[in-house]
Design an enzyme around this catalytic site. Structure first.
Site, PDB file in Angstrom:
ATOM      1  N   TYR A 280       0.744  -1.245  -0.113  1.00 58.42           N
ATOM      2  CA  TYR A 280      -0.066  -0.039  -0.123  1.00 58.42           C
ATOM      3  C   TYR A 280       0.697   1.117   0.033  1.00 58.42           C
ATOM      4  CZ  TYR A 280       0.743  -0.461   5.194  1.00 58.42           C
ATOM      5  OH  TYR A 280       1.179  -0.592   6.392  1.00 58.42           O
TER       6      TYR A 280
ATOM      7  N   GLN B 167       9.758  -6.083   5.766  1.00 55.26           N
ATOM      8  CA  GLN B 167       9.197  -4.908   5.153  1.00 55.26           C
ATOM      9  C   GLN B 167      10.239  -4.222   4.221  1.00 55.26           C
ATOM     10  OE1 GLN B 167      11.191  -2.597   7.252  1.00 55.26           O
ATOM     11  NE2 GLN B 167      10.177  -0.767   7.456  1.00 55.26           N
TER      12      GLN B 167
HETATM   13  O1  76R Z   1      15.883  -0.110  11.910  1.00 62.30           O
HETATM   14  C1  76R Z   1      15.771   0.371  10.848  1.00 62.30           C
HETATM   15  O2  76R Z   1      16.754   0.878  10.378  1.00 62.30           O
HETATM   16  C2  76R Z   1      14.421   0.852  10.416  1.00 62.30           C
HETATM   17  C3  76R Z   1      13.751   1.726  11.332  1.00 62.30           C
HETATM   18  C4  76R Z   1      12.508   2.108  10.633  1.00 62.30           C
HETATM   19  C5  76R Z   1      12.393   3.215   9.721  1.00 62.30           C
HETATM   20  C6  76R Z   1      13.447   4.567   9.346  1.00 62.30           C
HETATM   21  C7  76R Z   1      11.221   1.391  10.133  1.00 62.30           C
HETATM   22  C8  76R Z   1      11.103   0.036  10.841  1.00 62.30           C
HETATM   23  N1  76R Z   1      10.425   2.101   9.408  1.00 62.30           N
HETATM   24  C9  76R Z   1      11.317   3.132   9.038  1.00 62.30           C
HETATM   25  C10 76R Z   1      10.711   4.082   8.116  1.00 62.30           C
HETATM   26 MN1  76R Z   1       8.667   1.572   8.948  1.00 62.30          MN
HETATM   27  N2  76R Z   1       6.852   0.907   8.319  1.00 62.30           N
HETATM   28  C11 76R Z   1       5.854   1.469   7.945  1.00 62.30           C
HETATM   29  C12 76R Z   1       4.609   0.978   7.453  1.00 62.30           C
HETATM   30  O3  76R Z   1       0.938   0.795   8.234  1.00 62.30           O
HETATM   31  C13 76R Z   1       1.376   1.948   8.972  1.00 62.30           C
HETATM   32  O4  76R Z   1       1.118   2.576   9.804  1.00 62.30           O
HETATM   33  C14 76R Z   1       2.809   2.406   8.238  1.00 62.30           C
HETATM   34  C15 76R Z   1       3.590   1.416   7.256  1.00 62.30           C
HETATM   35  C16 76R Z   1       4.825  -0.301   8.262  1.00 62.30           C
HETATM   36  C17 76R Z   1       3.911  -1.432   8.571  1.00 62.30           C
HETATM   37  C18 76R Z   1       6.330  -0.180   8.712  1.00 62.30           C
HETATM   38  C19 76R Z   1       6.890  -1.538   9.166  1.00 62.30           C
HETATM   39  N3  76R Z   1       8.365   3.175   7.896  1.00 62.30           N
HETATM   40  C20 76R Z   1       9.455   3.959   7.643  1.00 62.30           C
HETATM   41  C21 76R Z   1       8.890   5.052   6.803  1.00 62.30           C
HETATM   42  C22 76R Z   1       9.577   6.431   6.163  1.00 62.30           C
HETATM   43  C23 76R Z   1       9.336   7.472   7.320  1.00 62.30           C
HETATM   44  C24 76R Z   1      10.067   8.677   7.142  1.00 62.30           C
HETATM   45  O5  76R Z   1      11.197   8.823   6.413  1.00 62.30           O
HETATM   46  O6  76R Z   1       9.526   9.726   7.338  1.00 62.30           O
HETATM   47  C25 76R Z   1       7.712   4.884   6.297  1.00 62.30           C
HETATM   48  C26 76R Z   1       6.625   5.369   5.529  1.00 62.30           C
HETATM   49  C27 76R Z   1       7.303   3.492   7.269  1.00 62.30           C
HETATM   50  C28 76R Z   1       6.109   3.070   7.130  1.00 62.30           C
HETATM   51  N4  76R Z   1       8.960  -0.227   9.820  1.00 62.30           N
HETATM   52  C29 76R Z   1      10.155  -0.537  10.698  1.00 62.30           C
HETATM   53  C30 76R Z   1       8.171  -1.419   9.875  1.00 62.30           C
HETATM   54  C31 76R Z   1       8.765  -2.689  10.283  1.00 62.30           C
HETATM   55  C32 76R Z   1       8.189  -3.956  10.464  1.00 62.30           C
HETATM   56  C33 76R Z   1      10.130  -2.234  10.804  1.00 62.30           C
HETATM   57  C34 76R Z   1      11.039  -2.849  11.682  1.00 62.30           C
HETATM   58  C35 76R Z   1      12.226  -3.456  10.580  1.00 62.30           C
HETATM   59  C36 76R Z   1      13.310  -3.959  10.986  1.00 62.30           C
HETATM   60  O7  76R Z   1      13.619  -3.678  12.018  1.00 62.30           O
HETATM   61  O8  76R Z   1      13.802  -5.021  10.045  1.00 62.30           O
END
Ligand code: 76R
Length: 249
Positions: free
Chosen positions: A145, A185
């Site tokens: 999405y 993700q």
């Molecule tokens: O540890 C890291 O390096 C990553 C930390 C992290 C960032 C910077 C992270 C972790 N995300 C990041 C950025 Mn995310 N993420 C989403 C969604 O449905 C929703 O409410 C939101 C949709 C999900 C489900 C998700 C999952 N993330 C972002 C960004 C960019 C934001 C910006 O730059 O302003 C978006 C739009 C976004 C959205 N996020 C994680 C996850 C998951 C599962 C993690 C953990 C991943 C891991 O540790 O491997």
């Protein structure tokens, strides 16, 4: 003035969603159908060679519901490469039996909210490169999405300070990490490239984990206050065999 978050970009990404024109498929003669299927299989094989050569990655899923019937997700070095894959597919016999449902253009993105730069060229760091140029998962289920961060007068993500955003993103990241091993993700950035700001692509062996994760994030401030979401697409993995089964009459 808020500081701009620093981002690293990797491979360009195309989510290419199509529907099957069942009328046309059913009224084609057996020979045409067989040729179209062969061409489709050849494409799937070609994509797996690109992946082995580390020049990109592709993954294919069926889509449940009426928004589309299947999705090709491609990662490639350049926008031209993506365009070439899409155009080559459009020229196949099989494409004649499909209609375009939706597409999304973005680029694999890592931001510096969680990781401060440790100096040196990040593109020399194999861990970072592996995240920017990932082999796309072949898990059983996909969920895709697009989304934005809100820019309303009251709630404007882009007017927050870097410190405020970093602290909100820490909480987001902690929830995300609690799904480690259950959901993978890939965040692709699309500001300036497509209609939304990011594409969120999730992979899992258990589709219910998408619901649990997305629901849990709705209570977290980053999503509760600032998240705006587009259409959700969910489906299950296709390989040469299951694609053929799906098309069998
Ligand atoms: O540890 C890291 O390096 C990553 C930390 C992290 C960032 C910077 C992270 C972790 N995300 C990041 C950025 Mn995310 N993420 C989403 C969604 O449905 C929703 O409410 C939101 C949709 C999900 C489900 C998700 C999952 N993330 C972002 C960004 C960019 C934001 C910006 O730059 O302003 C978006 C739009 C976004 C959205 N996020 C994680 C996850 C998951 C599962 C993690 C953990 C991943 C891991 O540790 O491997």
């Amino acid at each position: 003035m808020s500081d701009v978050a620093q981002t690293l970009e990797g491979w360009y990404s195309l989510h290419d969603l199509r529907s099957i024109d069942w009328e046309a498929w059913k009224s084609a003669d057996d020979e045409d159908r067989a040729m179209a299927l062969d061409e489709l299989q050849a494409f799937l094989q070609e994509w797996s060679h690109v992946e082995s050569a580390k020049k990109g990655s592709s993954t294919v899923y069926s889509i449940v519901g009426q928004k589309a019937d299947f999705i090709f997700m491609h990662l490639r070095e350049t926008l031209e490469d993506l365009n070439a894959v899409e155009t080559a597919f459009n020229k196949t016999m099989f494409a004649k039996y499909t209609t375009k449902a939706y597409s999304y253009v973005s680029v694999v993105e890592l931001s510096n909210y969680m990781h401060m730069s440790t100096g040196g060229d990040p593109m020399e760091n194999p861990e970072i490169v592996a995240r920017l140029k990932p082999i796309l998962p072949k898990n059983k289920y996909i969920c895709f999405y697009p989304m934005n961060k809100k820019r309303d007068l009251g709630d404007n993500w882009y007017m927050l300070s870097m410190d405020e955003r970093r602290s909100l993103m820490r909480s987001h990241g902690l929830i995300g990490r609690s799904y480690a091993g259950r959901v993978k993700q890939i965040i692709t950035g699309s500001v300036g490239l497509d209609d939304w700001e990011w594409g969120v692509t999730l992979f899992s062996e258990d589709a219910l984990q998408f619901k649990k994760l997305v629901y849990e994030m709705r209570f977290d401030e980053v999503s509760a206050r600032y998240g705006e979401f587009g259409a959700f697409y969910v489906g299950s993995l296709l390989n040469e065999q299951s694609f053929e089964n799906m098309l069998k009459l």
